[in-house]
Design a protein around this motif. Sequence first.
Motif, short mmCIF file in Angstrom:
data_model
loop_
_atom_site.label_atom_id
_atom_site.label_comp_id
_atom_site.label_asym_id
_atom_site.label_seq_id
_atom_site.Cartn_x
_atom_site.Cartn_y
_atom_site.Cartn_z
N UNK A 17 0.82 -1.21 0.00
CA UNK A 17 0.00 0.00 0.00
C UNK A 17 0.85 1.26 0.00
N UNK A 18 2.06 1.16 0.55
CA UNK A 18 2.94 2.32 0.66
C UNK A 18 3.82 2.52 -0.56
N UNK A 19 3.76 1.60 -1.52
CA UNK A 19 4.69 1.64 -2.64
C UNK A 19 4.13 2.39 -3.84
N UNK A 20 5.00 3.13 -4.51
CA UNK A 20 4.67 3.68 -5.81
C UNK A 20 4.91 2.61 -6.87
N UNK A 21 4.48 2.88 -8.10
CA UNK A 21 4.57 1.85 -9.15
C UNK A 21 5.99 1.38 -9.38
N UNK A 22 6.95 2.28 -9.37
CA UNK A 22 8.34 1.89 -9.62
C UNK A 22 8.88 1.04 -8.48
N UNK A 23 8.47 1.34 -7.26
CA UNK A 23 8.90 0.54 -6.11
C UNK A 23 8.25 -0.84 -6.15
N UNK A 24 6.99 -0.88 -6.60
CA UNK A 24 6.29 -2.15 -6.70
C UNK A 24 6.94 -3.05 -7.74
N UNK A 25 7.44 -2.45 -8.81
CA UNK A 25 8.14 -3.22 -9.82
C UNK A 25 9.39 -3.87 -9.24
N UNK A 26 10.09 -3.15 -8.39
CA UNK A 26 11.28 -3.70 -7.75
C UNK A 26 10.92 -4.86 -6.83
N UNK A 27 9.84 -4.71 -6.05
CA UNK A 27 9.37 -5.80 -5.19
C UNK A 27 8.95 -7.01 -6.01
N UNK A 28 8.29 -6.72 -7.15
CA UNK A 28 7.84 -7.79 -8.03
C UNK A 28 9.02 -8.58 -8.58
N UNK A 29 10.08 -7.89 -8.93
CA UNK A 29 11.28 -8.56 -9.43
C UNK A 29 11.92 -9.40 -8.33
N UNK A 30 11.86 -8.91 -7.10
CA UNK A 30 12.42 -9.65 -5.96
C UNK A 30 11.63 -10.93 -5.72
N UNK A 31 10.30 -10.83 -5.82
CA UNK A 31 9.46 -12.03 -5.64
C UNK A 31 9.69 -13.02 -6.77
N UNK A 32 9.80 -12.51 -7.97
CA UNK A 32 10.04 -13.39 -9.13
C UNK A 32 11.34 -14.16 -8.97
N UNK A 33 12.37 -13.50 -8.48
CA UNK A 33 13.65 -14.16 -8.27
C UNK A 33 13.52 -15.28 -7.25
N UNK A 34 12.77 -15.03 -6.18
CA UNK A 34 12.59 -16.06 -5.14
C UNK A 34 11.84 -17.27 -5.69
N UNK A 35 10.73 -17.02 -6.39
CA UNK A 35 9.94 -18.13 -6.92
C UNK A 35 10.71 -18.90 -7.99
N UNK A 36 11.44 -18.20 -8.85
CA UNK A 36 12.21 -18.87 -9.89
C UNK A 36 13.36 -19.68 -9.30
N UNK A 37 13.95 -19.17 -8.23
CA UNK A 37 15.01 -19.92 -7.55
C UNK A 37 14.48 -21.25 -7.05
N UNK A 38 13.29 -21.23 -6.44
CA UNK A 38 12.69 -22.47 -5.93
C UNK A 38 12.34 -23.40 -7.09
N UNK A 39 11.71 -22.86 -8.11
CA UNK A 39 11.29 -23.68 -9.25
C UNK A 39 12.47 -24.33 -9.96
N UNK A 40 13.58 -23.61 -10.08
CA UNK A 40 14.73 -24.09 -10.83
C UNK A 40 15.79 -24.75 -9.97
N UNK A 41 15.53 -24.89 -8.69
CA UNK A 41 16.46 -25.58 -7.81
C UNK A 41 16.68 -26.99 -8.33
N UNK A 42 17.91 -27.47 -8.29
CA UNK A 42 18.20 -28.82 -8.77
C UNK A 42 17.56 -29.88 -7.88
N UNK A 43 17.26 -29.53 -6.65
CA UNK A 43 16.71 -30.48 -5.69
C UNK A 43 15.20 -30.34 -5.59
N UNK A 44 14.47 -31.44 -5.36
CA UNK A 44 13.02 -31.35 -5.24
C UNK A 44 12.59 -30.53 -4.03
#
Length: 271
Positions: A83-110
């Motif tokens: 709620x406190x974020x402007x659009x540009x800040x939200x984009x940065x948070x979105x990129x941070x979340x994407x990195x976390x989810x992609x790390x889990x998805x692409x982990x070599x281990x189940x």
Amino acid sequence: MTTTNKTVQDLTAKYEFLLCEIENKVAIVTIHRPPVNPLNTAVFKELTQLMTELENREDVQVIVLTGSGEKAFVAGADIREMLELEAVDMLEMNQTSRKAFSTIENLAKPVIAAINGLALGGGLELALACDLRIASEKAKFAFPEINLGIIPGGGGTQRLQRIVGQGIAKELLYFGEMITAEQALQWHIVNRVVPAENLLSEACEWAKKLAEKPSVALRMLKLAVNSGSNVDLESGLTIEMTCFGNAFATEDRKEGMQAFVEKRKPNFTGR
């Protein structure tokens, strides 16, 4: 998990919102932001860091991911932060979340999601990034973003349709309504539903079985499935052939075939 011959590596000192312990090559990671474990920028960064660390540990073969308490696995992203974020800040948070989810998805281990309660929005996106999902019978699922005037931004629109198809995906995404664990099972969002009191033990039992498999072959399986799902059939078959060759070149392949011929249990070493 049993306490027999228990060797626990407590990694929690490094993290504010994550708990982690390792036993018998299985790491249990718990998101701990009571009472409903919402995801914020700090949690996303910690998930990326911890999962990368577990990827590089030889004493970890499988990861179980769950939420603390009985109410929620993860009840979405932290709306107060958003709620406190402007659009540009939200984009940065979105990129941070994407990195976390992609790390889990692409982990070599189940990675197995043990969904102990509410899995809403970002929480459901987190579960979808895992390889397998076991849910408590009390768990509930939803993508409620449409009711907030936004859409999922952590992969929900993409990963969900690849699992359930566009029709069901659009129903969940467009209406933003809650579904039960049994409905999630019918729609193949989760692999299994179990009594709440058995959730972690069931997830750890799956993890234990996977930890006994030949690790290179398991890694090649995950790579072939994940990479092949995003390309045409011929390209997918080429990916599979390459992964098959990598698995065939291991000592574990020789041991597995020899054990089969000799009618004994194989002794895999991860080589």
